[in-house]
Design an enzyme around this catalytic site. Structure first.
Site, mmCIF file in Angstrom:
data_model
loop_
_atom_site.group_PDB
_atom_site.id
_atom_site.type_symbol
_atom_site.label_atom_id
_atom_site.label_comp_id
_atom_site.label_asym_id
_atom_site.label_seq_id
_atom_site.Cartn_x
_atom_site.Cartn_y
_atom_site.Cartn_z
ATOM 1 N N HIS A 43 0.839 -0.972 0.231
ATOM 2 C CA HIS A 43 -0.005 -0.174 0.510
ATOM 3 C C HIS A 43 0.826 1.498 -0.543
ATOM 4 O O HIS A 43 0.604 2.152 -0.131
ATOM 5 C CB HIS A 43 -0.835 -0.143 1.183
ATOM 6 C CG HIS A 43 -2.029 -0.968 1.363
ATOM 7 N ND1 HIS A 43 -1.736 -2.241 1.913
ATOM 8 C CD2 HIS A 43 -2.966 -1.157 0.736
ATOM 9 C CE1 HIS A 43 -2.841 -3.249 1.821
ATOM 10 N NE2 HIS A 43 -3.409 -2.097 0.772
ATOM 11 N N ASP A 48 -5.204 -6.125 -7.065
ATOM 12 C CA ASP A 48 -5.342 -5.098 -6.263
ATOM 13 C C ASP A 48 -5.497 -3.986 -6.788
ATOM 14 O O ASP A 48 -5.113 -3.743 -7.390
ATOM 15 C CB ASP A 48 -4.387 -5.617 -5.068
ATOM 16 C CG ASP A 48 -4.384 -5.625 -4.364
ATOM 17 O OD1 ASP A 48 -4.993 -5.668 -3.597
ATOM 18 O OD2 ASP A 48 -3.253 -6.127 -3.176
#
Length: 496
Positions: free
Chosen positions: A181, A252
């Site tokens: 992230h 993702d």
């Protein structure tokens, strides 16, 4: 051109802000949007969620509603009160594939009741690096064989209930010490170790019939030294050619730094499609303007020859096949009328967890009116900061029933830890933390408490590093409601 734009939209899976379907997203669905991903910010109650998913399906009848409902720490349905389901790590510790399949079936039943089509689970990562900040208890374990059999069981249970599974994060995010992230992690394994460890659970998921596989934003220099897996054709060829996967490859979220830092989401979308991704998860707070920019950028890449129109149409077709596959699962999972009441009961929640899945250093004596000290730390982004965890005020009912007089406090600094110790010199202490040995403050705080109060019960709610420093008394393999309620019962009754 309208048809091509529709094909591009079919490959997109945005998120949005709010509890109701916004007009711009309804328009995108009518124009062919392939999927919508829901997060905690989109869920407030079962009734609200059912109304939202019904609105999405009305606007785009073939569109897929996706969600991350892993169980344990990562939950969207239960982010306000904690997941009643165990984490993957707990299930791996228990190591009973029948329980894993039953848990996944119960999660599936809840998702069917909510109108959700795709669950972005199970996590198929082998958590071989105990310092992993983003996988941890989301993984079934550090052994590839154990993870593989539970990934297969979870896939069977979920899809048997009528919800499509999406195994993640290919080719394996377990051997990393960086959160994708925030940055681009690298796994320094050779092709042999990748095949014998990381790929084993994904091979098991494919054999179990998973409808989807999600990519990871990690660099695998042994396969591609330049691009992260989501954007890498050589890495994704492993999934198609070596593992024989013919379903939908899902990315993702492209708003993560590992995918789009330095290049932007639209360019990441082009590269992902070119590499072989079929359905692009965009992120959590997308907008009409952002989606229009992505569509335009993909269209320009096709015009300039950087991206094949056939590849985009192939991706759109795979998303259509995915939608049809979910419909087939739902049809096979349909139950006769006399069983609907039982299905409804299952959707209300699973049976309580058992302490058999916990690790105990020594027998636990029953406690009376303890003080639960929760050592605070930054939340795993995948779990979300708004998701409750551990034993706290949200479990006041369970505490009143099993441990009357118990108190819950949170300490975020060593000064606050000292204040708690000074305020409760004679009360039993139960100290909770996630990844105690990995996070510096947690290790220092737990060591301080154990030095001052050797009788304190130290509970690891995150990935257990055993033996660790400081020594842990109980490892629950997760911080969700199910694990925390089980911990309360264990402390009230004592165990072996």
């Amino acid at each position: 051109m309208t048809e091509l734009r529709r094909a591009i939209r079919a490959t997109l899976m945005p998120g949005f802000v709010g509890l109701d379907l916004p007009d711009w997203l309804a328009a995108e669905l009518a124009a062919g949007l392939g999927s919508v991903c829901l997060f905690g910010m989109n869920v407030s109650s079962p009734g609200q969620l059912r109304a939202l998913t019904a609105a999405i399906h009305a606007a785009g009848p073939s569109a897929l509603v996706a969600i991350d409902e892993e169980g344990g720490d990562v939950t969207r349905l239960h982010h306000r009160d904690g997941s009643p389901h165990p984490s993957a790590a707990y299930l791996g510790s228990l190591d009973d594939v029948r329980v894993t399949e039953a848990v996944a079936a119960d999660i599936g039943a809840q998702l069917v009741a909510a109108g959700v089509d795709l669950n972005l689970a199970p996590v198929a990562d082998v958590n071989s690096n105990p310092l992993n900040p983003v996988i941890g208890v989301r993984s079934f374990g550090a052994d590839a064989g154990l993870a593989a059999r539970h990934v297969a069981a979870y896939t069977r249970g979920l899809q048997g209930a009528g919800v499509g599974a999406v195994a993640k994060h290919f080719p394996g995010h377990g051997d990393t010490a960086t959160d994708s992230h925030r940055a681009l992690p690298t796994i320094t394994v050779d092709a042999g170790l990748l095949a014998s460890r990381e790929l084993v659970p994904f091979r098991s998921a494919v054999a179990a019939g998973t409808l989807g596989v999600m990519t990871s934003h990690i660099l695998v220099p042994a396969i591609d030294p330049e691009l992260p897996a989501t954007l890498s054709a050589p890495v994704l060829r492993l999934l198609r050619d070596d593992l024989g996967f013919t379903g939908a490859i899902v990315s993702d979220a492209l708003d993560m730094a590992g995918a789009s830092k330095g290049r932007g989401i639209p360019e990441a979308a082009v590269l992902a499609l070119a590499a072989g991704v079929d359905l692009l998860c965009i992120g959590t707070e997308n907008t009409a303007g952002q989606l229009a920019g992505i569509v335009d950028h993909v269209l320009e890449a096709i015009r300039s020859g950087r991206l094949s129109e056939d590849r985009v149409r192939d991706a759109a077709e795979r998303v259509a096949v995915l939608s049809a596959g979910v419909a087939a699962l739902r049809h096979r999972a349909a139950v006769p009328g006399e069983l609907r009441e039982e299905r409804s009961k299952r959707a209300e929640g699973p049976p309580p967890l058992s302490p058999e899945g916990f690790w105990l250093r020594a027998p636990i004596a029953p406690l009376t009116a303890p003080v639960f000290v929760r050592l605070d730390s930054v939340a795993n982004i995948a779990a979300g900061e708004d998701t409750v965890w551990g034993v706290g005020g949200h479990l006041s009912g369970e505490l009143d029933t099993h441990l009357p007089g118990a108190t819950c406090v949170t300490a975020a600094t060593l000064a606050e830890v000292n204040a708690v110790l000074a305020a409760h010199p004679d009360r039993p202490l139960v100290v909770q933390g996630r990844d105690l040995a990995r996070v510096d403050f947690l290790a220092r705080a737990a060591t301080l408490i154990k030095d001052r109060r050797p009788d304190a019960v130290l509970v690891e709610l995150g990935w257990p590093q055993l033996p660790g420093v400081p020594p842990v008394d109980i490892a629950t393999y997760g911080a969700g409601r199910g694990a925390s309620t089980c911990l309360i019962t264990l402390l009230s009754e004592g165990a072996r």
